[in-house]
Design a protein around this motif. Sequence first.
Motif, mmCIF file in Angstrom:
data_model
loop_
_atom_site.group_PDB
_atom_site.id
_atom_site.type_symbol
_atom_site.label_atom_id
_atom_site.label_comp_id
_atom_site.label_asym_id
_atom_site.label_seq_id
_atom_site.Cartn_x
_atom_site.Cartn_y
_atom_site.Cartn_z
ATOM 1 N N THR A 270 1.204 -1.267 0.001
ATOM 2 C CA THR A 270 -0.134 -0.131 0.087
ATOM 3 C C THR A 270 0.690 1.488 -0.266
ATOM 4 O O THR A 270 0.772 2.345 -0.768
ATOM 5 C CB THR A 270 -0.834 0.250 0.917
ATOM 6 N N ILE A 271 1.737 1.070 0.846
ATOM 7 C CA ILE A 271 2.825 2.785 0.753
ATOM 8 C C ILE A 271 3.600 2.485 -0.831
ATOM 9 O O ILE A 271 3.675 3.434 -0.441
ATOM 10 C CB ILE A 271 3.793 2.349 1.878
ATOM 11 N N SER A 272 3.877 1.351 -0.618
ATOM 12 C CA SER A 272 5.109 1.241 -2.534
ATOM 13 C C SER A 272 3.831 1.808 -3.346
ATOM 14 O O SER A 272 4.409 2.459 -4.434
ATOM 15 C CB SER A 272 5.159 0.081 -2.370
ATOM 16 N N GLY A 273 2.466 1.922 -3.046
ATOM 17 C CA GLY A 273 1.424 1.937 -4.350
ATOM 18 C C GLY A 273 1.604 3.305 -4.017
ATOM 19 O O GLY A 273 1.326 4.365 -5.221
ATOM 20 N N PHE A 274 1.108 3.605 -3.114
ATOM 21 C CA PHE A 274 0.864 5.261 -2.536
ATOM 22 C C PHE A 274 2.509 6.401 -3.482
ATOM 23 O O PHE A 274 1.859 7.517 -3.592
ATOM 24 C CB PHE A 274 0.504 5.715 -0.936
ATOM 25 N N SER A 275 3.538 6.296 -2.304
ATOM 26 C CA SER A 275 4.642 6.196 -3.164
ATOM 27 C C SER A 275 4.547 6.769 -5.043
ATOM 28 O O SER A 275 4.940 7.579 -5.069
ATOM 29 C CB SER A 275 5.562 5.269 -2.952
ATOM 30 N N ALA A 276 4.451 5.412 -5.697
ATOM 31 C CA ALA A 276 4.689 5.553 -6.622
ATOM 32 C C ALA A 276 3.706 6.754 -7.567
ATOM 33 O O ALA A 276 3.713 7.200 -8.626
ATOM 34 C CB ALA A 276 3.979 4.199 -7.347
ATOM 35 N N ILE A 277 2.053 6.730 -7.108
ATOM 36 C CA ILE A 277 1.467 8.015 -6.869
ATOM 37 C C ILE A 277 2.443 9.401 -6.576
ATOM 38 O O ILE A 277 1.839 10.321 -7.679
ATOM 39 C CB ILE A 277 0.293 8.345 -6.518
ATOM 40 N N LEU A 278 2.627 9.203 -5.526
ATOM 41 C CA LEU A 278 3.048 11.176 -5.098
ATOM 42 C C LEU A 278 4.454 11.343 -5.702
ATOM 43 O O LEU A 278 5.012 12.581 -6.600
ATOM 44 C CB LEU A 278 4.360 11.085 -3.455
ATOM 45 N N ARG A 279 5.448 10.043 -6.867
ATOM 46 C CA ARG A 279 6.566 10.451 -7.482
ATOM 47 C C ARG A 279 6.116 11.057 -8.826
ATOM 48 O O ARG A 279 6.111 11.648 -10.104
ATOM 49 C CB ARG A 279 6.923 9.105 -8.094
ATOM 50 N N HIS A 280 4.905 11.073 -9.857
ATOM 51 C CA HIS A 280 4.246 11.501 -10.893
ATOM 52 C C HIS A 280 3.715 13.216 -9.906
ATOM 53 O O HIS A 280 4.049 13.575 -11.128
ATOM 54 C CB HIS A 280 3.029 10.509 -11.124
ATOM 55 N N ILE A 281 3.719 13.142 -9.309
ATOM 56 C CA ILE A 281 3.418 14.543 -8.652
ATOM 57 C C ILE A 281 4.178 15.321 -8.643
ATOM 58 O O ILE A 281 4.471 16.553 -9.227
ATOM 59 C CB ILE A 281 2.485 14.516 -7.736
ATOM 60 N N GLN A 282 5.374 14.228 -8.134
ATOM 61 C CA GLN A 282 7.311 15.239 -7.662
ATOM 62 C C GLN A 282 7.721 15.237 -8.882
ATOM 63 O O GLN A 282 8.803 14.937 -9.453
ATOM 64 C CB GLN A 282 7.775 14.607 -6.379
ATOM 65 N N THR A 283 7.609 16.100 -10.317
ATOM 66 C CA THR A 283 8.225 16.827 -11.342
ATOM 67 C C THR A 283 9.263 16.973 -11.087
ATOM 68 O O THR A 283 10.464 16.782 -12.101
ATOM 69 C CB THR A 283 6.720 17.543 -12.848
ATOM 70 N N GLY A 284 9.061 18.411 -10.204
ATOM 71 C CA GLY A 284 10.638 19.132 -10.437
ATOM 72 C C GLY A 284 10.172 20.350 -11.706
ATOM 73 O O GLY A 284 11.636 21.217 -11.544
ATOM 74 N N TYR A 285 9.636 20.329 -12.253
ATOM 75 C CA TYR A 285 9.082 21.776 -12.603
ATOM 76 C C TYR A 285 8.162 22.314 -12.053
ATOM 77 O O TYR A 285 7.478 22.513 -10.991
ATOM 78 C CB TYR A 285 8.094 21.481 -14.604
ATOM 79 N N THR A 286 9.081 23.755 -11.943
ATOM 80 C CA THR A 286 8.469 25.028 -11.652
ATOM 81 C C THR A 286 7.011 25.431 -11.589
ATOM 82 O O THR A 286 6.341 25.700 -10.877
ATOM 83 C CB THR A 286 9.597 25.971 -11.323
#
Length: 668
Positions: A631-647
């Motif tokens: 569950t934590i791994s899946g939620f982390s995968a979703i959060l990775r898409h949000i953290q793009t690095g673009y201002t």
Amino acid sequence: MFSLVRFGAVFSKINMSTVYLIIPLVCLTASIICGLFGKAIGRRGAHSIAVSGVALAFVLSLVVYADVQDGNLANQTLYIWAISGGIPFQIGFLIDQLSVTMMVIVTFVSLAVHIYTIGYMADDPGYQRFFCYISLFTFSMLMLVMSNNFLQLFFGWEAVGLVSYLLIGFWFERDAAIFANMKAFLVNRIGDLGFLLGIAAILYVFGSSDYAAVFASAPFVKEATVISPFGEWQWITVICLLLFMGAMGKSAQVPLHVWLPDSMEGPTPISALIHAATMVTAGIFMVARMSPLFEFSETALSVVLVIGATTAIFMALIGLVQNDIKRVVAYSTLSQLGYMTVALGASAYEIAIFHLGTHAFFKALLFLGAGSVIIAMHHEQDMRKMGGLRTIMPITYITCAVGALALAGIPPFAGFFSKDAIIEAVHHSEIWGAQYAYIAVLLGVFVTAFYAFRLLFMTFHGRNRSGTDIIKHLHESPNVVILPLVALAIPSVFAGFIFFGPVVVGDYFGDSIFIIRYHDVTQKIAEGFNGKTGLALVLAAIWHGLFTWPFWLAVSGAVGAWYCYCKNTALPAKIASASGPIYRILDNKYGFDDFYQAVFTKSTVAFGKLLSKHIDAGLIDGTLVNGTANTISGFSAILRHIQTGYTYHYAFVMIIGLFGLITVFVWL
């Protein structure tokens, strides 16, 4: 009643309370030294300290015995270690005729075993560890028999069980030894559960763990009842049955007997120590000590009587088909424990302890004699590979013959007096089940004599069947092995002469044993001797015995064994073949082990595998542990898409968030 002269002025000024304390603690001290400093003190230091410790305990037990014979009893509390619900839990000693008799028996047999161990375990790498264990075992047994309360009794009870586990599995590199000690531990836990529940019931009903308080209150609560799914029961009956359940485990009564024959996997000195005067007799001692409770429940007494009779005859029959010399003696122990239990059920508590004492001497003698033979035979235990040893090992042969004669109940050996007294007691008993018990113990006399002399003839008579290599090296055992045999042979001959009168006719146990008047079968036996005392009483008992069924059944068993194993040696095989299913049932020990293996062991293992697969692996690992991680791994995968690095992405999110907050604020 015979008396002892007190041990001189040396002990006259010593506070006896100190002596009581020294007796168990000296054994504990020896155990600690051998266990923690075994390498430092070496093999000689280990056996010197251990033997000296138990020897001092034996001498001091004799001092206390003499003091008790002078009428000096003691019931004292040494230390209160906790108070719960107003009930004090204490350490204390009850020194009376019953406890001091057990103290002398335990320390004497233990001393013989300690000395014997020096020769038997001479080449064993675990030498110091062994002496640590047997000293600790002696300490535990002494704490059990000297206790004045149920909590200390339970401590000693569990301690002897724990140390027996260590001793039976002493040779832990052998799979059979590990299986045997685990079997002993688990079977005894079943009995101990009942024992612990019995103690809990005593605390609930009597509000005390002190013997004196509980026994004094017993007449006033004997009518108290409890409602159960099985109807209304007297509390006193429930308590006695639960306590006896503990005795069934510790003293190996059917159906909790299966651990004792397998305990032969331990070294021979342990077989003698466990099976003679210590662990297996703890249950017998406990029921005798609890006589003020058992006497108020005829239901419990009948259960004790029937269980003991069943054990006495059916375990003796198994001894007929055993070929391992130690297992023959082990099944003999089971049978003799049955005799003691029968005496308890017939309210002949004094006679039960009398047989406990005589049995301690001749059974330890037989075990140590078997060990002497095993040493000579290079650790061969199969009697079919022995024979002809009486001329090679004359002292071992004579002492084993004494043990066999005492076990068979041939007069004037010690076993005759105590076993005949048990049979007479059952004959006089009017408790339900007494007729069955009388037939069982009577038939057991013939069977006992047969297997006792079968062992003697197969081992020491006829031609040697061991092979040329072993025959060339056969010789008598060393003196350190022979000395304990001789020491045990002496009371195996004379203990009956000394104690028959005081126990059966006199008042040897005083108030330490309580018997309701109409249950007193011992008094009925005494009345048959018309007031005789001393040597006249002993001779009258022997003369009476010569004209009773037990004597002639014993003689018939001995003669039958001689004919089968000396005269017509082909006959036993023909009988075994002709008996067919009966022989197989006995050889399979009535299927108890197979039944327990199929019903309890396999079902427990299957249940464990089910829990492992569905609960441990499925629910705990699969859902709770791995599921949480996934569950934590899946939620982390979703959060990775949000953290793009673009201002501009972060700015866009901030604008959307700000718009949302303003909307909520305006709306509210």
